[in-house]
Motif scaffolding. Structure first.
Motif, PDB file in Angstrom:
ATOM      1  N   HIS A  59       1.069  -1.083  -0.230  1.00  0.00           N
ATOM      2  CA  HIS A  59      -0.351  -0.147  -0.081  1.00  0.00           C
ATOM      3  C   HIS A  59       0.657   1.179   0.025  1.00  0.00           C
ATOM      4  N   HIS A  60       0.364   2.586  -0.569  1.00  0.00           N
ATOM      5  CA  HIS A  60       1.452   3.332  -0.788  1.00  0.00           C
ATOM      6  C   HIS A  60       2.027   3.752   0.282  1.00  0.00           C
ATOM      7  N   LYS A  64       5.687   4.954   1.096  1.00  0.00           N
ATOM      8  CA  LYS A  64       6.201   6.196   1.038  1.00  0.00           C
ATOM      9  C   LYS A  64       6.469   6.695   2.778  1.00  0.00           C
TER      10      LYS A  64
END
Ligand SMILES: Cc1cc2nc3c(=O)[nH]c(=O)nc-3n(C[C@H](O)[C@H](O)[C@H](O)COP(=O)(O)O)c2cc1C
Length: 152
Positions: A59-60, A64
């Motif tokens: 998942h981003h 990140k």
């Protein structure tokens, strides 16, 4: 040895089941990426990162955060759930952690219920996953992690 498990599990709560099994065995703390703050990292010796897989990667929020934290020299592990359950999906996150000087001590993956795209028309794939066998494998994985970290 203090362990932290950071995760997100937004599609069906699949990865949360795995995150809970692993953190129970490690007697570690559990936090979602959305609540994570970098300043807590210094308290931990072993840090796990997990989420579902979305278009071939974690998942981003996981990606990140991994790109923006200091994990140099830290023992880390990665886990994921996905429609196909392939371990190769961990690679993007593993490469990021390696590029930041983290020590990757283990990886885990298993299947998770998936109703994305066309799969919803057939009621989804991987119904009931992760199942009891997957949870058992997650516990075994966590025991192996403990052995590795303790012998370092
Ligand atoms: C938008 C979207 C993209 C996905 N992409 C993949 C993928 O590339 N490969 C795969 O095997 N599963 C894919 N899946 C399935 C999820 O990885 C799987 O359902 C996972 O267990 C979700 O975890 P969660 O419930 O913890 O969020 C995708 C699901 C969604 C909703």
């Amino acid at each position: 040895m203090k362990a932290l498990v950071i995760y997100s599990s937004i599609h069906h709560g699949n990865t949360e089941k795995i995150a809970k099994e692993i953190s129970n065995i490690l007697q570690g703390d559990l936090v979602q990426f959305s609540d994570f703050r970098e300043n807590i990292l210094e308290d931990y010796d072993l840090i796990g990162f997990g989420s579902g897989i979305f278009h071939g990667r974690h998942h981003h929020t996981a990606i990140k955060i991994a790109q923006n934290i200091n994990v140099k020299g830290k023992d880390t592990f990665i886990f994921s759930t996905s429609g196909s359950g392939q371990i190769k999906y961990n690679k993007v996150l593993a490469d990021i952690l390696a590029s930041k000087g983290a020590n990757l001590v283990g990886e885990f993956s298993c299947r998770g219920y998936n109703i994305y795209g066309l799969f919803k028309w057939i009621g989804g794939i991987g119904k009931g996953r992760p199942n009891e066998k997957d949870l058992l494998k997650a516990r075994e994985f966590a025991h192996d992690l403990l052995k590795k970290v303790m012998s370092n």
